[in-house]
Design a protein around this motif. Sequence first.
Motif, PDB file in Angstrom:
ATOM      1  N   LYS A  84       8.176   2.454   3.344  1.00  0.00           N
ATOM      2  CA  LYS A  84       9.624   2.691   3.416  1.00  0.00           C
ATOM      3  C   LYS A  84      10.174   3.142   2.066  1.00  0.00           C
ATOM      4  CE  LYS A  84      10.366  -0.460   7.285  1.00  0.00           C
ATOM      5  NZ  LYS A  84      10.912  -1.769   7.735  1.00  0.00           N
ATOM      6  N   ALA A  85       9.633   2.579   1.003  1.00  0.00           N
ATOM      7  CA  ALA A  85      10.056   3.000  -0.338  1.00  0.00           C
ATOM      8  C   ALA A  85       9.644   4.461  -0.586  1.00  0.00           C
ATOM      9  CB  ALA A  85       9.444   2.090  -1.393  1.00  0.00           C
ATOM     10  N   ALA A  86       8.440   4.828  -0.129  1.00  0.00           N
ATOM     11  CA  ALA A  86       7.973   6.212  -0.279  1.00  0.00           C
ATOM     12  C   ALA A  86       8.838   7.174   0.525  1.00  0.00           C
ATOM     13  CB  ALA A  86       6.513   6.322   0.154  1.00  0.00           C
ATOM     14  N   LEU A  87       9.248   6.761   1.721  1.00  0.00           N
ATOM     15  CA  LEU A  87      10.126   7.602   2.542  1.00  0.00           C
ATOM     16  C   LEU A  87      11.473   7.841   1.848  1.00  0.00           C
ATOM     17  CD1 LEU A  87       9.433   6.095   6.082  1.00  0.00           C
ATOM     18  CD2 LEU A  87       8.899   8.432   5.353  1.00  0.00           C
ATOM     19  N   ALA A  88      11.983   6.788   1.203  1.00  0.00           N
ATOM     20  CA  ALA A  88      13.245   6.932   0.467  1.00  0.00           C
ATOM     21  C   ALA A  88      13.091   7.932  -0.683  1.00  0.00           C
ATOM     22  CB  ALA A  88      13.697   5.577  -0.058  1.00  0.00           C
ATOM     23  N   GLU A  89      11.942   7.902  -1.340  1.00  0.00           N
ATOM     24  CA  GLU A  89      11.694   8.845  -2.432  1.00  0.00           C
ATOM     25  C   GLU A  89      11.578  10.278  -1.905  1.00  0.00           C
ATOM     26  OE1 GLU A  89       8.254   7.518  -4.501  1.00  0.00           O
ATOM     27  OE2 GLU A  89       9.197   5.679  -5.270  1.00  0.00           O
ATOM     28  N   ILE A  90      10.961  10.418  -0.725  1.00  0.00           N
ATOM     29  CA  ILE A  90      10.850  11.749  -0.121  1.00  0.00           C
ATOM     30  C   ILE A  90      12.233  12.273   0.254  1.00  0.00           C
ATOM     31  CG2 ILE A  90       9.994  13.021   1.889  1.00  0.00           C
ATOM     32  CD1 ILE A  90       7.507  11.194   1.813  1.00  0.00           C
ATOM     33  N   GLU A  91      13.072  11.399   0.811  1.00  0.00           N
ATOM     34  CA  GLU A  91      14.437  11.814   1.156  1.00  0.00           C
ATOM     35  C   GLU A  91      15.193  12.271  -0.091  1.00  0.00           C
ATOM     36  OE1 GLU A  91      16.947  10.976   4.136  1.00  0.00           O
ATOM     37  OE2 GLU A  91      15.921   9.215   4.927  1.00  0.00           O
ATOM     38  N   THR A 149      -0.969  10.374  -0.906  1.00  0.00           N
ATOM     39  CA  THR A 149      -2.119   9.648  -1.441  1.00  0.00           C
ATOM     40  C   THR A 149      -3.085   9.302  -0.313  1.00  0.00           C
ATOM     41  OG1 THR A 149      -1.153   7.460  -1.107  1.00  0.00           O
ATOM     42  CG2 THR A 149      -0.590   8.608  -3.168  1.00  0.00           C
ATOM     43  N   PRO A 150      -4.355   8.989  -0.642  1.00  0.00           N
ATOM     44  CA  PRO A 150      -5.287   8.566   0.404  1.00  0.00           C
ATOM     45  C   PRO A 150      -4.763   7.388   1.230  1.00  0.00           C
ATOM     46  CG  PRO A 150      -6.489   9.068  -1.603  1.00  0.00           C
ATOM     47  CD  PRO A 150      -5.027   9.139  -1.947  1.00  0.00           C
ATOM     48  N   ARG A 151      -4.130   6.432   0.584  1.00  0.00           N
ATOM     49  CA  ARG A 151      -3.587   5.292   1.318  1.00  0.00           C
ATOM     50  C   ARG A 151      -2.493   5.734   2.287  1.00  0.00           C
ATOM     51  NH1 ARG A 151       0.401   0.583  -0.913  1.00  0.00           N
ATOM     52  NH2 ARG A 151       0.493  -0.645   1.022  1.00  0.00           N
ATOM     53  N   GLN A 152      -1.601   6.605   1.824  1.00  0.00           N
ATOM     54  CA  GLN A 152      -0.524   7.082   2.684  1.00  0.00           C
ATOM     55  C   GLN A 152      -1.070   7.836   3.891  1.00  0.00           C
ATOM     56  OE1 GLN A 152       1.627   9.298  -0.309  1.00  0.00           O
ATOM     57  NE2 GLN A 152       3.167   7.677  -0.546  1.00  0.00           N
ATOM     58  N   LYS A 153      -2.202   8.503   3.713  1.00  0.00           N
ATOM     59  CA  LYS A 153      -2.780   9.299   4.789  1.00  0.00           C
ATOM     60  C   LYS A 153      -3.623   8.483   5.763  1.00  0.00           C
ATOM     61  CE  LYS A 153      -4.532  12.148   1.669  1.00  0.00           C
ATOM     62  NZ  LYS A 153      -5.234  13.278   1.028  1.00  0.00           N
ATOM     63  N   GLY A 167      -0.338   2.058   9.890  1.00  0.00           N
ATOM     64  CA  GLY A 167       0.969   1.424   9.764  1.00  0.00           C
ATOM     65  C   GLY A 167       1.612   1.545   8.402  1.00  0.00           C
ATOM     66  N   TYR A 168       1.068   2.402   7.531  1.00  0.00           N
ATOM     67  CA  TYR A 168       1.588   2.489   6.167  1.00  0.00           C
ATOM     68  C   TYR A 168       3.086   2.767   6.126  1.00  0.00           C
ATOM     69  CZ  TYR A 168       2.773   4.242   1.571  1.00  0.00           C
ATOM     70  OH  TYR A 168       3.401   4.433   0.373  1.00  0.00           O
ATOM     71  N   TRP A 169       3.570   3.718   6.939  1.00  0.00           N
ATOM     72  CA  TRP A 169       4.959   4.148   6.814  1.00  0.00           C
ATOM     73  C   TRP A 169       5.952   3.113   7.311  1.00  0.00           C
ATOM     74  CZ3 TRP A 169       5.398   7.834   3.505  1.00  0.00           C
ATOM     75  CH2 TRP A 169       4.359   8.752   3.348  1.00  0.00           C
ATOM     76  N   ALA A 170       5.459   2.069   8.006  1.00  0.00           N
ATOM     77  CA  ALA A 170       6.328   0.970   8.427  1.00  0.00           C
ATOM     78  C   ALA A 170       6.314  -0.183   7.435  1.00  0.00           C
ATOM     79  CB  ALA A 170       5.904   0.466   9.806  1.00  0.00           C
ATOM     80  N   SER A 171       5.424  -0.100   6.433  1.00  0.00           N
ATOM     81  CA  SER A 171       5.318  -1.153   5.433  1.00  0.00           C
ATOM     82  C   SER A 171       6.412  -1.020   4.386  1.00  0.00           C
ATOM     83  CB  SER A 171       3.951  -1.089   4.748  1.00  0.00           C
ATOM     84  OG  SER A 171       3.869   0.060   3.906  1.00  0.00           O
ATOM     85  N   ALA A 172       6.553  -2.026   3.536  1.00  0.00           N
ATOM     86  CA  ALA A 172       7.562  -1.975   2.466  1.00  0.00           C
ATOM     87  C   ALA A 172       7.288  -0.801   1.525  1.00  0.00           C
ATOM     88  CB  ALA A 172       7.571  -3.293   1.694  1.00  0.00           C
ATOM     89  N   ASP A 173       6.014  -0.617   1.175  1.00  0.00           N
ATOM     90  CA  ASP A 173       5.665   0.503   0.297  1.00  0.00           C
ATOM     91  C   ASP A 173       5.943   1.834   0.985  1.00  0.00           C
ATOM     92  OD1 ASP A 173       4.871  -1.220  -1.673  1.00  0.00           O
ATOM     93  OD2 ASP A 173       2.711  -0.962  -1.342  1.00  0.00           O
TER      94      ASP A 173
END
Length: 413
Positions: free
Chosen positions: A279-286, A263-267, A271-277
């Motif tokens: 980390k949740a997105a990383l879990a979904e990718i895994e 998403t635009p926000r993810q891109k 610091g997005y990937w260190a945020s709670a959202d």
Amino acid sequence: MLRLLMIADDFTGALDTGVQLAAHGIPTQVVVGQADLSACSSTVLVVDTETRHLPAAKAAKAVEELTRSAVENGVGCIYKKTDSALRGNIGAELAALLKASGARNLPFLPAFPQIGRTTKKGVHYIDGVPVNESPFGIDPFEPVRCAEVTKLIHLQTEIPAQNLRPGETAADKTGILVYDAATAADLETAGRQLFQNGTPPVLAGCAGFAAFLPELLGLSDGSVVEVPQLDPRLLVLCGSVNPITLRQMDTAEKAGFTRLRLTPRQKLEPGYWASADGKAALAEIEAMLAANPRCIIETNDAGGNQLTADYAAARGIDLDGLRVGISGSVGQMFGALFGSEHLGTLLLTGGDTLLQCMNSVGARELEPVCELESGIVLARFAYQGRTRYVITKSGGFGQEDLLVELADRIAKH
């Protein structure tokens, strides 16, 4: 002993040129940024100066400094690797190489006929279309405005440039010499003519002409490196906006690849990937990687990139900030995923994406191994005491079913 220095302006280009030597068993290193030539133990060193997006004067300075160092260290041949679609600071960097080397002339062979990029009567073509009328003419970051190579060069330098036929002699000429080549045989003919009285001190071109350097420089013993065993799972991480790559991903998705668009926000949110959202997105990718052996994660929006453009505009992010922000965020995501047990073989497309992903895991040097096919490079690097493999590809070439064919080949090997 360092026999050949290659100077590239982006990471994927450095690899697709360096692999032309490495695939013949010639010791070849690819590094980013500064390089100590006096300490290099490799036969071939490829330096990615990361100058494609820099102002012309800064790009020229980087090439000039590296060239002077090569001359001082007695390097026998310097090869300026240019983009096969003529993106970047072509004129400024060629002029810097010629001036700093002290050479009489600089033979420049921009064609890569092996993938449909040809030069005829001084005009550069992509699959028969003048480069400025091809998708590279509308590249959002580095559009190519001119297909006549000498005119393109003169946009950045006053050094004389002229067009030559494949077998025409360069001995009595000065300045930048642009060679026509419609076929690989044309490149070979030009190469034999250029080398008939010894090794030229400077040359320029892309991976197309570099493919003939092992023999011309007398470095090849005829051996060919075999493809090692790779993990059959494949993750394509795409940061390219080129329409050719988009069609390849569409074809792969239809063939069963699972596709995720960031998403635009993810891109673009710092610091997005260190945020709670995040980390949740990383879990979904895994979870996606665990459930699907063939996956794509890309930075393009569905139906165009207007969503990301609007998001950036609302936050005052300019075009260069967009490029740097997206590749940086992808790198952070990659770093967070890299230790996952579900991560198989990686295919990274786009030079900025490759650079940021390698930065995220502390890899500033890659060793090209071989080509899986023309322009598709398998490379390796050391990570926590282990050898890791990555496949790299520039954005703008390859047939539509390329990703599917690669995945099938890796699975069967």
